[in-house]
Design a protein around this motif. Structure first.
Motif, PDB file in Angstrom:
ATOM      1  N   SER A  57       0.827  -1.212   0.000  1.00 44.54           N
ATOM      2  CA  SER A  57       0.000   0.000   0.000  1.00 44.54           C
ATOM      3  C   SER A  57       0.861   1.262   0.000  1.00 44.54           C
ATOM      4  N   GLU A  93       0.280   3.678   1.895  1.00 45.28           N
ATOM      5  CA  GLU A  93       0.406   4.031   3.310  1.00 45.28           C
ATOM      6  C   GLU A  93       1.719   3.519   3.899  1.00 45.28           C
ATOM      7  N   VAL A  94       2.196   2.385   3.410  1.00 46.98           N
ATOM      8  CA  VAL A  94       3.444   1.786   3.893  1.00 46.98           C
ATOM      9  C   VAL A  94       4.604   2.120   2.957  1.00 46.98           C
ATOM     10  N   HIS A 102       4.756   7.120  -1.878  1.00 45.87           N
ATOM     11  CA  HIS A 102       4.430   7.346  -3.291  1.00 45.87           C
ATOM     12  C   HIS A 102       5.678   7.381  -4.163  1.00 45.87           C
ATOM     13  N   GLN A 105       7.173   0.379   9.736  1.00 48.19           N
ATOM     14  CA  GLN A 105       6.066  -0.144  10.531  1.00 48.19           C
ATOM     15  C   GLN A 105       6.614  -0.803  11.789  1.00 48.19           C
ATOM     16  N   HIS A 135      -5.538  -1.869   8.979  1.00 45.44           N
ATOM     17  CA  HIS A 135      -4.933  -1.646   7.661  1.00 45.44           C
ATOM     18  C   HIS A 135      -5.599  -2.552   6.626  1.00 45.44           C
ATOM     19  N   SER A 168      -5.531  -1.415   2.901  1.00 41.76           N
ATOM     20  CA  SER A 168      -5.372  -0.786   1.583  1.00 41.76           C
ATOM     21  C   SER A 168      -4.323  -1.448   0.697  1.00 41.76           C
ATOM     22  N   LYS A 212      -0.675   9.101  13.208  1.00 38.40           N
ATOM     23  CA  LYS A 212      -0.623   9.737  11.886  1.00 38.40           C
ATOM     24  C   LYS A 212      -0.476  11.237  12.056  1.00 38.40           C
ATOM     25  N   GLY A 252       4.889  10.484   8.837  1.00 37.66           N
ATOM     26  CA  GLY A 252       3.998   9.569   8.142  1.00 37.66           C
ATOM     27  C   GLY A 252       3.072  10.321   7.210  1.00 37.66           C
ATOM     28  N   HIS A 253       2.716   9.691   6.120  1.00 35.99           N
ATOM     29  CA  HIS A 253       1.812  10.293   5.152  1.00 35.99           C
ATOM     30  C   HIS A 253       0.591   9.411   5.020  1.00 35.99           C
ATOM     31  N   SER A 254      -0.537  10.009   4.768  1.00 34.94           N
ATOM     32  CA  SER A 254      -1.703   9.187   4.471  1.00 34.94           C
ATOM     33  C   SER A 254      -2.316   9.702   3.177  1.00 34.94           C
ATOM     34  N   CYS A 255      -2.869   8.802   2.441  1.00 38.01           N
ATOM     35  CA  CYS A 255      -3.426   9.141   1.140  1.00 38.01           C
ATOM     36  C   CYS A 255      -4.726   9.905   1.308  1.00 38.01           C
TER      37      CYS A 255
END
Length: 139
Positions: A46, A48-49, A52, A60, A87, A89, A129, A134-137
């Motif tokens: 994902s 998230e892990v 991009h 993690q 989790h 995604s 978060k 950390g980034h989240s979509c």
């Protein structure tokens, strides 16, 4: 790694072992792997892990006891597990499951090196978060 490669054997069997927390997979070339849920979770494909792009991976931690509460098939090429930490995604293609199985030892060693470099323990809770880079979509 997310798609299907003609070089990767076809998945023929998949068994979720909740108590021992491993996913057992068998492929058309006769290879069989027992992939720990923790390994799947810390190497989830994902965003998230993985982020991009290179260098955006999110280390993690605290996943030793993670379980899988549900698994959905995705077309004829993969699965989407829902882990007990929420989790859900990551889509694990047959290629990626084969990669996790064949590279399990190297991936564990790399994970240990990354933990050590970050100065954190495998069992440390994840930073909330929005903290620790950390980034989240979607936000």
């Amino acid at each position: 790694m997310a798609g299907l490669s003609s070089a990767t054997p076809t998945l023929e069997s998949i068994t979720l072992h909740g108590q021992s927390r491993v996913l057992e997979v068998g492929f058309s070339d006769g290879s069989q792997f027992r992939i720990p849920f923790e390994l799947m979770r810390v190497y989830s494909p994902s965003a998230e892990v993985q982020g991009h792009g290179p260098g955006q991976e999110v280390l993690q931690t605290g996943k030793r006891d993670v379980g899988i509460q549900d698994v959905e098939p995705v077309g004829n090429y993969g699965i989407k597990p829902t882990f007990t930490d929420g989790h859900d995604s990551g889509i694990f293609s047959w290629d990626y499951l084969h990669f996790l199985g064949t590279q399990q030892q190297e991936l564990w060693e790399d994970y240990q090196r990354r933990l050590e470099a970050a100065g954190v323990d495998r069992d440390a809770p994840m930073a909330p978060k929005g903290h620790g880079g950390g980034h989240s979509c979607g936000h």
